[in-house]
Motif scaffolding. Structure first.
Motif, PDB file in Angstrom:
ATOM      1  N   LEU A  56      27.208 -10.799  40.087  1.00 28.78           N
ATOM      2  CA  LEU A  56      27.573 -11.699  39.002  1.00 28.78           C
ATOM      3  C   LEU A  56      28.976 -11.382  38.515  1.00 28.78           C
ATOM      4  CD1 LEU A  56      24.291 -11.366  36.874  1.00 28.78           C
ATOM      5  CD2 LEU A  56      24.877 -13.228  38.419  1.00 28.78           C
ATOM      6  N   THR A  57      29.735 -12.413  38.174  1.00 26.29           N
ATOM      7  CA  THR A  57      31.031 -12.214  37.532  1.00 26.29           C
ATOM      8  C   THR A  57      30.796 -11.897  36.058  1.00 26.29           C
ATOM      9  OG1 THR A  57      31.253 -14.530  36.897  1.00 26.29           O
ATOM     10  CG2 THR A  57      32.134 -13.892  39.084  1.00 26.29           C
TER      11      THR A  57
ATOM     12  N   SER B 172      30.369  -1.707  37.083  1.00 22.75           N
ATOM     13  CA  SER B 172      30.993  -2.872  37.701  1.00 22.75           C
ATOM     14  C   SER B 172      31.966  -2.373  38.760  1.00 22.75           C
ATOM     15  CB  SER B 172      31.728  -3.690  36.641  1.00 22.75           C
ATOM     16  OG  SER B 172      32.747  -2.914  36.033  1.00 22.75           O
ATOM     17  N   PHE B 173      32.461  -3.295  39.571  1.00 19.67           N
ATOM     18  CA  PHE B 173      33.421  -2.926  40.600  1.00 19.67           C
ATOM     19  C   PHE B 173      34.313  -4.120  40.899  1.00 19.67           C
ATOM     20  CE2 PHE B 173      29.803  -4.689  42.745  1.00 19.67           C
ATOM     21  CZ  PHE B 173      30.316  -5.405  43.814  1.00 19.67           C
ATOM     22  N   MET B 174      35.429  -3.842  41.556  1.00 16.39           N
ATOM     23  CA  MET B 174      36.372  -4.891  41.933  1.00 16.39           C
ATOM     24  C   MET B 174      36.134  -5.288  43.390  1.00 16.39           C
ATOM     25  SD  MET B 174      38.513  -5.434  39.321  1.00 16.39           S
ATOM     26  CE  MET B 174      39.933  -6.195  40.090  1.00 16.39           C
ATOM     27  N   LEU B 175      36.150  -6.574  43.634  1.00 21.59           N
ATOM     28  CA  LEU B 175      36.130  -7.115  44.981  1.00 21.59           C
ATOM     29  C   LEU B 175      37.306  -8.073  45.045  1.00 21.59           C
ATOM     30  CD1 LEU B 175      34.693  -7.136  47.696  1.00 21.59           C
ATOM     31  CD2 LEU B 175      33.310  -9.037  46.865  1.00 21.59           C
ATOM     32  N   GLY B 176      38.386  -7.618  45.655  1.00 19.15           N
ATOM     33  CA  GLY B 176      39.634  -8.362  45.560  1.00 19.15           C
ATOM     34  C   GLY B 176      40.112  -8.290  44.120  1.00 19.15           C
TER      35      GLY B 176
ATOM     36  N   LEU C  99      32.897  -7.605  39.512  1.00 21.21           N
ATOM     37  CA  LEU C  99      31.519  -8.002  39.785  1.00 21.21           C
ATOM     38  C   LEU C  99      30.548  -6.958  39.255  1.00 21.21           C
ATOM     39  CD1 LEU C  99      31.836  -9.267  43.470  1.00 21.21           C
ATOM     40  CD2 LEU C  99      31.752 -10.640  41.377  1.00 21.21           C
ATOM     41  N   TYR C 100      29.358  -7.440  38.926  1.00 20.41           N
ATOM     42  CA  TYR C 100      28.241  -6.609  38.493  1.00 20.41           C
ATOM     43  C   TYR C 100      27.053  -6.957  39.373  1.00 20.41           C
ATOM     44  CZ  TYR C 100      30.850  -6.145  34.090  1.00 20.41           C
ATOM     45  OH  TYR C 100      31.799  -5.899  33.139  1.00 20.41           O
TER      46      TYR C 100
END
Length: 66
Positions: free
Chosen positions: A6-7, A35-39, A43-44
């Motif tokens: 999810l954003t 949470s983490f970064m994808l590009g 995202l969670y």
């Protein structure tokens, strides 16, 4: 489905008690659900949000059965 990503906006829409601004602040302060970064997207995992909510519930529950 428990690994759904999810954003920040989707988290706050799904869980209205977690406003997007609060999630952004917690991320900056290294608090809240993981949470983490994808590009360039933050995202969670839905499963992580639910785990974090359960952790908060367990840590703050008062009253009930002795």
């Amino acid at each position: 489905m428990s690994n759904e990503f999810l954003t920040t906006k989707q988290v706050s829409e799904t869980y209205p008690f977690l406003p997007a601004a609060t999630l952004r602040y917690w991320r900056h302060a290294n608090q809240g659900p993981a949470s983490f970064m994808l590009g360039k997207k933050v995202l969670y995992r839905r499963s992580e949000i639910e785990r974090w909510i359960a952790e908060q519930e367990a840590a703050t529950t008062r009253g009930g059965v002795a």
